[in-house]
Design an enzyme around this catalytic site. Structure first.
Site, PDB file in Angstrom:
ATOM      1  N   ASN A  10       0.958  -1.226   0.040  1.00  0.00           N
ATOM      2  CA  ASN A  10      -0.055   0.015   0.003  1.00  0.00           C
ATOM      3  C   ASN A  10       0.793   1.243   0.090  1.00  0.00           C
ATOM      4  O   ASN A  10       1.642   1.662   1.058  1.00  0.00           O
ATOM      5  CB  ASN A  10      -0.797   0.073   1.312  1.00  0.00           C
ATOM      6  CG  ASN A  10      -1.621   1.463   1.363  1.00  0.00           C
ATOM      7  OD1 ASN A  10      -1.778   2.225   0.625  1.00  0.00           O
ATOM      8  ND2 ASN A  10      -2.281   1.323   2.500  1.00  0.00           N
ATOM      9  N   TRP A  11       0.891   1.831  -1.221  1.00  0.00           N
ATOM     10  CA  TRP A  11       1.993   3.009  -1.222  1.00  0.00           C
ATOM     11  C   TRP A  11       1.484   4.268  -0.818  1.00  0.00           C
ATOM     12  O   TRP A  11       2.100   5.398  -0.643  1.00  0.00           O
ATOM     13  CB  TRP A  11       2.218   3.406  -2.796  1.00  0.00           C
ATOM     14  CG  TRP A  11       2.999   2.136  -3.372  1.00  0.00           C
ATOM     15  CD1 TRP A  11       3.571   0.794  -2.555  1.00  0.00           C
ATOM     16  CD2 TRP A  11       3.463   1.708  -4.724  1.00  0.00           C
ATOM     17  NE1 TRP A  11       4.140   0.049  -3.481  1.00  0.00           N
ATOM     18  CE2 TRP A  11       4.181   0.532  -4.981  1.00  0.00           C
ATOM     19  CE3 TRP A  11       3.391   2.504  -5.667  1.00  0.00           C
ATOM     20  CZ2 TRP A  11       4.837   0.150  -5.910  1.00  0.00           C
ATOM     21  CZ3 TRP A  11       3.910   2.230  -7.032  1.00  0.00           C
ATOM     22  CH2 TRP A  11       4.650   0.892  -7.038  1.00  0.00           C
ATOM     23  N   LYS A  12       0.279   4.187  -0.154  1.00  0.00           N
ATOM     24  CA  LYS A  12      -0.338   5.512   0.197  1.00  0.00           C
ATOM     25  C   LYS A  12      -0.088   6.692  -0.558  1.00  0.00           C
ATOM     26  O   LYS A  12      -0.157   6.636  -1.791  1.00  0.00           O
ATOM     27  CB  LYS A  12      -0.122   5.707   1.809  1.00  0.00           C
ATOM     28  CG  LYS A  12      -0.209   4.341   2.628  1.00  0.00           C
ATOM     29  CD  LYS A  12      -0.063   4.394   4.203  1.00  0.00           C
ATOM     30  CE  LYS A  12      -0.292   3.194   4.785  1.00  0.00           C
ATOM     31  NZ  LYS A  12      -0.213   3.318   6.212  1.00  0.00           N
ATOM     32  N   HIS A  95      -9.558   1.456   5.020  1.00  0.00           N
ATOM     33  CA  HIS A  95      -8.271   1.613   5.690  1.00  0.00           C
ATOM     34  C   HIS A  95      -8.290   2.336   6.845  1.00  0.00           C
ATOM     35  O   HIS A  95      -9.107   3.291   6.584  1.00  0.00           O
ATOM     36  CB  HIS A  95      -7.083   2.195   4.903  1.00  0.00           C
ATOM     37  CG  HIS A  95      -5.665   1.866   5.321  1.00  0.00           C
ATOM     38  ND1 HIS A  95      -5.231   3.007   6.071  1.00  0.00           N
ATOM     39  CD2 HIS A  95      -4.874   1.114   5.238  1.00  0.00           C
ATOM     40  CE1 HIS A  95      -3.879   2.602   6.250  1.00  0.00           C
ATOM     41  NE2 HIS A  95      -3.678   1.744   5.869  1.00  0.00           N
ATOM     42  N   GLU A  97      -6.782   4.680   7.973  1.00  0.00           N
ATOM     43  CA  GLU A  97      -6.574   6.150   7.633  1.00  0.00           C
ATOM     44  C   GLU A  97      -7.632   6.745   6.998  1.00  0.00           C
ATOM     45  O   GLU A  97      -8.070   7.874   7.418  1.00  0.00           O
ATOM     46  CB  GLU A  97      -5.286   6.616   6.695  1.00  0.00           C
ATOM     47  CG  GLU A  97      -4.050   6.144   7.716  1.00  0.00           C
ATOM     48  CD  GLU A  97      -2.874   5.685   6.911  1.00  0.00           C
ATOM     49  OE1 GLU A  97      -2.877   5.716   5.562  1.00  0.00           O
ATOM     50  OE2 GLU A  97      -1.877   5.090   7.540  1.00  0.00           O
ATOM     51  N   GLU A 167      -5.358  -4.859  10.616  1.00  0.00           N
ATOM     52  CA  GLU A 167      -4.120  -3.797  10.793  1.00  0.00           C
ATOM     53  C   GLU A 167      -4.501  -2.870  12.130  1.00  0.00           C
ATOM     54  O   GLU A 167      -5.282  -2.095  12.172  1.00  0.00           O
ATOM     55  CB  GLU A 167      -4.242  -2.720   9.554  1.00  0.00           C
ATOM     56  CG  GLU A 167      -3.964  -3.486   8.472  1.00  0.00           C
ATOM     57  CD  GLU A 167      -3.359  -2.398   7.386  1.00  0.00           C
ATOM     58  OE1 GLU A 167      -2.436  -2.729   6.588  1.00  0.00           O
ATOM     59  OE2 GLU A 167      -4.016  -1.565   7.091  1.00  0.00           O
ATOM     60  N   GLY A 173       2.574   2.438  10.892  1.00  0.00           N
ATOM     61  CA  GLY A 173       3.525   3.432  10.492  1.00  0.00           C
ATOM     62  C   GLY A 173       4.368   3.966  11.923  1.00  0.00           C
ATOM     63  O   GLY A 173       4.994   5.066  11.762  1.00  0.00           O
ATOM     64  N   SER A 213       3.395  -2.098  10.598  1.00  0.00           N
ATOM     65  CA  SER A 213       4.992  -2.036  10.426  1.00  0.00           C
ATOM     66  C   SER A 213       5.466  -3.560  10.303  1.00  0.00           C
ATOM     67  O   SER A 213       6.482  -3.972  10.776  1.00  0.00           O
ATOM     68  CB  SER A 213       5.312  -1.600  11.973  1.00  0.00           C
ATOM     69  OG  SER A 213       5.079  -0.353  12.066  1.00  0.00           O
ATOM     70  N   GLY A 234       3.031  -0.854   4.254  1.00  0.00           N
ATOM     71  CA  GLY A 234       3.156   0.399   3.918  1.00  0.00           C
ATOM     72  C   GLY A 234       4.392   0.891   3.666  1.00  0.00           C
ATOM     73  O   GLY A 234       5.076   0.667   2.630  1.00  0.00           O
ATOM     74  N   GLY A 235       4.937   1.541   4.881  1.00  0.00           N
ATOM     75  CA  GLY A 235       6.292   1.878   4.850  1.00  0.00           C
ATOM     76  C   GLY A 235       7.317   1.050   4.018  1.00  0.00           C
ATOM     77  O   GLY A 235       8.253   1.462   3.155  1.00  0.00           O
TER      78      GLY A 235
HETATM   79  P1  PGA Z   1       2.847   0.506   7.659  1.00  0.00           P
HETATM   80  O1  PGA Z   1       1.460   0.405   6.921  1.00  0.00           O
HETATM   81  O2  PGA Z   1       3.586  -0.979   7.152  1.00  0.00           O
HETATM   82  O3  PGA Z   1       3.601   1.699   7.114  1.00  0.00           O
HETATM   83  O4  PGA Z   1       2.720   0.415   9.057  1.00  0.00           O
HETATM   84  C1  PGA Z   1       0.276  -0.515   6.800  1.00  0.00           C
HETATM   85  C2  PGA Z   1      -0.673  -0.055   6.316  1.00  0.00           C
HETATM   86  O5  PGA Z   1      -1.176   1.067   6.847  1.00  0.00           O
HETATM   87  O6  PGA Z   1      -1.327  -0.674   5.350  1.00  0.00           O
END
Ligand code: PGA
Length: 250
Positions: A10-12, A95, A97, A167, A173, A213, A234-235
């Site tokens: 997930n490149w956000k 998600h 967010e 998640e 993050g 993470s 994500g990251g």
């Molecule tokens: P993260 O994000 O790996 O940076 O914690 C995961 C996500 O929100 O899908």
């Protein structure tokens, strides 16, 4: 674990168009001999360009959201039809967010889930508790409610196209990964919820990814757990070398 694992990036809201194309090229190269299932989800403006890179490869194109509506006067929204027209096969919905920064309710998310499925897209439905909910002993209740409401009126047949991503919001993050045992406990619990909603067969077959993470150092331990079937990353998905390590866990 269900295998092959489903490893999704997930490149956000990261990467310009050229940067996204470059990362997609690196990911395609890194996973071309991989045994798992792969997905990358760039931002809307980069979908078309990344689509050209992943076309014909073993990397699926995902989007990070879609509108609750099919078309019309919805300024700033992107429809499932638009996503399909650029080669998107899967959409990430719910998600944290979207839920916690942009106020998406379970009802909105459910509408998107049903619309995406009805239009032939696959869905990754994200669920997960906040830190205060975990500390109050409500992690299971929150995950159950988000699962039940998010999948309301979804048929057992359509569940073949649904992946759940657990998640925990406090792990996203932050570098604070859930321990493999804590993650496994919620995954097993959610599988039980799926069983009560859709029966044994669907519950056994549904993939439940872990997200929060997940990285090249902890992925193998998480993925070794019986109910962790992949990752939503994500990251670490923004760095091809790190994503590649997770992608090659077998
Ligand atoms: P993260 O994000 O790996 O940076 O914690 C995961 C996500 O929100 O899908």
């Amino acid at each position: 674990m269900r295998k092959p694992y489903f490893i999704a990036g997930n490149w956000k809201m990261n990467k310009t168009k050229d940067e996204a194309v470059e990362l997609a090229r690196q990911v395609v190269e890194a996973v071309k001999d991989g045994k798992n299932r792969y997905l990358v989800a760039p931002s809307f403006t980069n979908l078309d360009a990344v689509s050209s890179v992943v076309k014909g490869t073993n990397v699926i194109l995902g989007a990070q959201n879609c509108s609750t509506e099919e078309a019309g006067a919805h300024t700033g929204e992107v429809s499932v039809g638009m996503l399909k027209s650029v080669g998107v096969q899967t959409v990430i919905l719910g998600h944290s967010e979207r839920r916690h920064i942009y106020g998406e309710s379970d009802e909105m998310i459910n509408k998107k889930v049903r619309l995406a499925l009805a239009n032939g897209l696959d869905v990754i439905l994200c669920i997960g508790e906040l830190l205060e909910e975990r500390e109050a002993g409500k992690a299971e209740a929150v995950c159950e409610e988000q699962t039940r409401k998010g999948l309301k009126d979804v048929s057992a047949q359509d569940m073949a196209r649904v992946t759940i991503a657990y998640e925990p919001v406090w792990a996203i993050g932050t570098g604070k990964t859930a321990t493999p045992d804590d993650a496994q406990a919620i995954h097993a619990f959610v599988r039980g919820v799926l069983k009560s909603m859709f029966g044994d067969d669907v519950a056994e077959k549904t993939y439940i990814q872990y997200g929060g993470s997940m990285n090249d150092g902890n992925a193998a331990d998480l993925l070794a757990k019986p109910d962790i079937d992949g990752g939503l990353i994500g990251g670490a998905a923004l760095v091809a070398e790190k994503f590649s390590v997770i992608a090659h866990v077998e």
